[in-house]
Design a protein around this motif. Structure first.
Motif, mmCIF file in Angstrom:
data_model
loop_
_atom_site.group_PDB
_atom_site.id
_atom_site.type_symbol
_atom_site.label_atom_id
_atom_site.label_comp_id
_atom_site.label_asym_id
_atom_site.label_seq_id
_atom_site.Cartn_x
_atom_site.Cartn_y
_atom_site.Cartn_z
ATOM 1 N N LEU A 58 13.579 -8.265 -38.594
ATOM 2 C CA LEU A 58 14.801 -8.822 -37.989
ATOM 3 C C LEU A 58 14.774 -10.348 -38.000
ATOM 4 C CD1 LEU A 58 17.476 -8.219 -36.435
ATOM 5 C CD2 LEU A 58 16.119 -8.300 -34.319
ATOM 6 N N GLN A 59 13.567 -10.915 -37.792
ATOM 7 C CA GLN A 59 13.449 -12.373 -37.737
ATOM 8 C C GLN A 59 13.700 -13.047 -39.091
ATOM 9 O OE1 GLN A 59 9.965 -13.694 -35.128
ATOM 10 N NE2 GLN A 59 9.723 -11.469 -35.173
ATOM 11 N N GLN A 60 13.723 -12.258 -40.166
ATOM 12 C CA GLN A 60 14.118 -12.824 -41.469
ATOM 13 C C GLN A 60 15.612 -13.116 -41.504
ATOM 14 O OE1 GLN A 60 12.976 -10.167 -44.624
ATOM 15 N NE2 GLN A 60 10.877 -9.970 -43.866
ATOM 16 N N HIS A 61 16.368 -12.509 -40.589
ATOM 17 C CA HIS A 61 17.832 -12.569 -40.670
ATOM 18 C C HIS A 61 18.501 -13.253 -39.486
ATOM 19 C CE1 HIS A 61 17.837 -9.913 -44.190
ATOM 20 N NE2 HIS A 61 16.839 -9.285 -43.575
ATOM 21 N N ILE A 62 17.788 -13.382 -38.388
ATOM 22 C CA ILE A 62 18.404 -14.004 -37.201
ATOM 23 C C ILE A 62 17.316 -14.599 -36.317
ATOM 24 C CG2 ILE A 62 18.414 -11.816 -35.891
ATOM 25 C CD1 ILE A 62 21.038 -12.729 -34.586
ATOM 26 N N ASP A 63 17.631 -15.742 -35.721
ATOM 27 C CA ASP A 63 16.778 -16.290 -34.677
ATOM 28 C C ASP A 63 17.000 -15.412 -33.440
ATOM 29 O OD1 ASP A 63 15.891 -17.788 -32.415
ATOM 30 O OD2 ASP A 63 16.003 -19.627 -33.608
ATOM 31 N N PRO A 64 15.941 -14.864 -32.863
ATOM 32 C CA PRO A 64 16.137 -13.940 -31.740
ATOM 33 C C PRO A 64 16.988 -14.517 -30.605
ATOM 34 C CG PRO A 64 13.875 -13.833 -32.508
ATOM 35 C CD PRO A 64 14.531 -14.965 -33.264
ATOM 36 N N ARG A 65 17.009 -15.851 -30.473
ATOM 37 C CA ARG A 65 17.800 -16.421 -29.367
ATOM 38 C C ARG A 65 19.307 -16.297 -29.637
ATOM 39 N NH1 ARG A 65 14.925 -20.857 -28.198
ATOM 40 N NH2 ARG A 65 13.487 -20.547 -29.911
#
Ligand SMILES: [Zn+2]
Ligand SMILES: [Zn+2]
Length: 304
Positions: A58-65
């Motif tokens: 998921l972190q390849q596609h969005i900053d978790p914040r």
């Protein structure tokens, strides 16, 4: 609130993980990122399920914040296990802690998150113990208000689905419907720009056998993301998963613009699920694969 969130451009689906029942050699467990822009060009992001191994990808596609909300179809590990990874990130990443992330799910979601975040007696309360340390004060104390229940040291604000009751997250109007699975489970219908002629309809089956509620939920979907966890002729037990053929049947009945089959187990062949779906649905069909992006428009859904 419709006008403020007009999003005529439709929505974007990114497949993060699509392996059925567990992470596989080439995909995490179930996780999908659904995004749209509002009329101020702000991007809104929903994470649909966060299964085994999915938080890394998921972190390849969005900053978790930048996650606006998490929507859980159900609480099997292949759909929610990586909530604990996100909880740690939310608490301890530089610039944190994040405000509690809204998390919608079945009635036992609070229990399930606590179960995942509890590292055992030897660690004196798991993640919550660290969250209480002075270096990282909790942004919100644990507890329940009308807005939900704060869990995992303030990482999530949990609210329970009620079948048929809409939830609004920015421009997304989300409607859960009851699925048929061995545990409490939901299919999720997401519509953008309710008051705009260019609204896009996206439907995710979650894990479910084919039931009338799902047929209602899937009606008119521009894109139907449908599980095909079972193989026709082999898996005969009811109330768990659909076959590719049933996914095709659902897409045809719903008048879906496009079908993406997903949740194929690592030991099965996606091509079999697609071929089986083709026997019942003559629209475009694809098998989900990690990193695939679909632009979901009201007129047609185009794979990029
Ligand atoms: Zn599953
Ligand atoms: Zn399941």
């Amino acid at each position: 609130m419709g006008e403020a969130f007009w999003a005529g451009a439709g929505v974007r689906l990114t497949v993060i993980g699509c392996s059925g029942s567990m992470a596989g050699p080439d995909s995490p467990g179930s996780c999908y990122l659904l995004q749209t822009e509002d009329n101020t060009d702000r991007t809104w992001s929903l994470v649909l399920d966060l299964g085994s191994g999915a938080f890394g990808a998921l972190q390849q596609h969005i900053d978790p914040r930048d996650i606006d909300a998490i929507c859980l179809s159900h609480l099997h590990a292949d759909h929610c296990a990586d909530l604990v990874g996100l909880a740690v990130w939310a608490r301890y990443a530089p610039g944190g802690p994040l405000p509690p992330i809204p998390c919608y799910g079945p009635s036992t979601t609070v229990w399930r998150v606590r179960q995942l975040a509890d590292h055992g007696r030897g660690e004196r309360g798991g993640i919550d113990a660290y969250a209480a340390a002075p270096a990282r004060p909790a942004p919100s104390s644990e507890g329940t208000t009308a807005r939900g229940t704060i869990v995992a040291g303030g990482a999530f604000r949990v609210r329970n689905w009620v079948a048929g009751r809409q939830v609004q997250v920015g421009p997304f109007t989300i409607t859960p419907s009851s699925a048929r699975h061995p545990v409490e489970a939901y299919s999720i219908r997401v519509v953008t720009a309710m008051d705009h002629p260019n609204q896009a309809v996206f439907v995710y089956s979650g894990d479910s056998d084919l039931v009338p509620e799902l047929e209602d939920s899937a009606r008119g979907a521009d894109l139907l993301l449908c599980e095909a966890g079972f193989v026709h002729g082999r898996d005969t037990v009811g109330g768990v998963h659909m076959t590719g053929r049933q996914a095709g049947e659902l897409a045809a009945k719903a008048g879906a613009g496009k079908l993406v089959v997903t949740h194929v187990a690592p030991w099965d062949d996606k091509a079999t699920a697609v071929a089986d779906a083709r026997l019942r649905y003559d629209g475009p069909i694809e098998a989900a694969s990690p990193g695939a992006v679909y632009q979901v428009d009201p007129v047609e859904a185009v794979a990029k």
